[in-house]
Design a protein around this motif. Sequence first.
Motif, PDB file in Angstrom:
ATOM      1  N   VAL A  62      48.259  43.759  53.647  1.00 23.26           N
ATOM      2  CA  VAL A  62      48.491  42.466  53.025  1.00 23.26           C
ATOM      3  C   VAL A  62      47.372  41.523  52.998  1.00 23.26           C
ATOM      4  O   VAL A  62      46.881  41.056  52.055  1.00 23.26           O
ATOM      5  N   LYS A  63      46.617  41.533  54.306  1.00 16.29           N
ATOM      6  CA  LYS A  63      45.369  40.964  54.330  1.00 16.29           C
ATOM      7  C   LYS A  63      44.260  41.217  53.406  1.00 16.29           C
ATOM      8  O   LYS A  63      43.786  40.277  52.917  1.00 16.29           O
ATOM      9  N   GLU A  64      44.119  42.535  53.483  1.00 20.72           N
ATOM     10  CA  GLU A  64      43.158  43.178  52.511  1.00 20.72           C
ATOM     11  C   GLU A  64      43.477  42.645  51.181  1.00 20.72           C
ATOM     12  O   GLU A  64      42.590  42.028  50.391  1.00 20.72           O
ATOM     13  N   ARG A  65      44.597  42.726  50.447  1.00 24.40           N
ATOM     14  CA  ARG A  65      44.999  42.282  49.176  1.00 24.40           C
ATOM     15  C   ARG A  65      44.795  40.648  49.043  1.00 24.40           C
ATOM     16  O   ARG A  65      44.217  40.451  47.972  1.00 24.40           O
ATOM     17  N   ARG A  66      44.984  40.007  50.104  1.00 25.95           N
ATOM     18  CA  ARG A  66      45.074  38.683  50.015  1.00 25.95           C
ATOM     19  C   ARG A  66      43.387  38.364  49.867  1.00 25.95           C
ATOM     20  O   ARG A  66      43.211  37.406  49.183  1.00 25.95           O
ATOM     21  N   SER A  67      42.808  38.760  50.407  1.00 22.63           N
ATOM     22  CA  SER A  67      41.178  38.525  50.531  1.00 22.63           C
ATOM     23  C   SER A  67      40.529  39.081  49.285  1.00 22.63           C
ATOM     24  O   SER A  67      39.558  38.346  48.639  1.00 22.63           O
ATOM     25  N   ASP A  68      40.971  40.234  48.912  1.00 23.63           N
ATOM     26  CA  ASP A  68      40.681  40.663  47.525  1.00 23.63           C
ATOM     27  C   ASP A  68      40.988  39.708  46.556  1.00 23.63           C
ATOM     28  O   ASP A  68      40.088  39.367  45.512  1.00 23.63           O
ATOM     29  N   LYS A  69      42.193  39.297  46.279  1.00 21.47           N
ATOM     30  CA  LYS A  69      42.476  38.026  45.482  1.00 21.47           C
ATOM     31  C   LYS A  69      41.598  36.930  45.644  1.00 21.47           C
ATOM     32  O   LYS A  69      41.103  36.391  44.475  1.00 21.47           O
ATOM     33  N   GLU A  70      41.433  36.504  46.882  1.00 20.39           N
ATOM     34  CA  GLU A  70      40.685  35.215  47.098  1.00 20.39           C
ATOM     35  C   GLU A  70      39.008  35.370  46.667  1.00 20.39           C
ATOM     36  O   GLU A  70      38.504  34.597  46.055  1.00 20.39           O
ATOM     37  N   ALA A  71      38.797  36.620  46.690  1.00 30.40           N
ATOM     38  CA  ALA A  71      37.342  36.820  46.640  1.00 30.40           C
ATOM     39  C   ALA A  71      37.433  36.918  44.858  1.00 30.40           C
ATOM     40  O   ALA A  71      36.677  36.403  44.348  1.00 30.40           O
ATOM     41  N   ALA A  72      38.224  37.535  44.229  1.00 36.02           N
ATOM     42  CA  ALA A  72      38.350  37.664  42.814  1.00 36.02           C
ATOM     43  C   ALA A  72      38.545  36.063  42.408  1.00 36.02           C
ATOM     44  O   ALA A  72      37.834  35.644  41.305  1.00 36.02           O
TER      45      ALA A  72
ATOM     46  N   ASP B 211      35.795  34.226  39.849  1.00 36.90           N
ATOM     47  CA  ASP B 211      36.014  33.520  38.646  1.00 36.90           C
ATOM     48  C   ASP B 211      35.552  32.082  38.746  1.00 36.90           C
ATOM     49  O   ASP B 211      34.998  31.655  37.680  1.00 36.90           O
ATOM     50  N   GLU B 212      35.852  31.539  39.680  1.00 38.42           N
ATOM     51  CA  GLU B 212      35.512  30.065  39.961  1.00 38.42           C
ATOM     52  C   GLU B 212      33.980  29.898  39.568  1.00 38.42           C
ATOM     53  O   GLU B 212      33.239  29.168  38.809  1.00 38.42           O
ATOM     54  N   ALA B 213      33.220  30.828  40.218  1.00 35.40           N
ATOM     55  CA  ALA B 213      31.885  30.716  40.219  1.00 35.40           C
ATOM     56  C   ALA B 213      31.195  31.081  38.884  1.00 35.40           C
ATOM     57  O   ALA B 213      30.271  30.264  38.337  1.00 35.40           O
ATOM     58  N   LEU B 214      31.664  31.923  38.070  1.00 34.24           N
ATOM     59  CA  LEU B 214      31.375  32.303  36.903  1.00 34.24           C
ATOM     60  C   LEU B 214      31.719  31.249  35.844  1.00 34.24           C
ATOM     61  O   LEU B 214      30.760  30.809  35.064  1.00 34.24           O
ATOM     62  N   ALA B 215      32.869  30.625  36.059  1.00 35.72           N
ATOM     63  CA  ALA B 215      33.287  29.399  35.192  1.00 35.72           C
ATOM     64  C   ALA B 215      32.209  28.234  35.551  1.00 35.72           C
ATOM     65  O   ALA B 215      31.653  27.986  34.371  1.00 35.72           O
ATOM     66  N   LEU B 216      31.998  27.966  36.538  1.00 36.40           N
ATOM     67  CA  LEU B 216      30.857  27.212  36.870  1.00 36.40           C
ATOM     68  C   LEU B 216      29.588  27.368  36.122  1.00 36.40           C
ATOM     69  O   LEU B 216      29.050  26.345  35.729  1.00 36.40           O
ATOM     70  N   LEU B 217      29.231  28.788  36.456  1.00 33.80           N
ATOM     71  CA  LEU B 217      27.848  28.977  35.644  1.00 33.80           C
ATOM     72  C   LEU B 217      28.009  28.958  34.273  1.00 33.80           C
ATOM     73  O   LEU B 217      26.903  28.301  33.672  1.00 33.80           O
ATOM     74  N   ARG B 218      29.208  29.256  33.776  1.00 31.10           N
ATOM     75  CA  ARG B 218      29.229  29.452  32.153  1.00 31.10           C
ATOM     76  C   ARG B 218      29.234  27.782  31.822  1.00 31.10           C
ATOM     77  O   ARG B 218      28.242  27.372  30.777  1.00 31.10           O
TER      78      ARG B 218
END
Length: 102
Positions: A71-81, A85-92
């Motif tokens: 569960v922790k792994e999945r959560r951190s994966d989602k957080e990382a994603a 996304d946020e970083a890419l949106a900011l960059l764009r």
Amino acid sequence: MGEAERGEAAPRQPVTYFCANEHRSVVTFSIEAQVPDTWDCPKCGLPASLDSENPPPAPKIEPYKTHLAYVKERRSDKEAADILDEALALLRSRRKSGDIIF
Ligand SMILES: [Zn+2]
């Protein structure tokens, strides 16, 4: 029954149990009692045995830990994603506004 209450004179034997966490627990039994092969470790609750070389494994704990880790792994994966996304949106958006300005 009732014997335990006046059992002061009854001879006792200390029995040492070993668990998978390397706890050593001494349990005192009446000398007449049949000593069980396994005993729950009073310190961690794992099954403990008389054999210090081969304490019983802890089957109940492992699946829970594995599930939790999953569960922790999945959560951190989602957080990382999300962060990506946020970083890419900011960059764009920066690049876009840059295009507009220049
Ligand atoms: Zn233990």
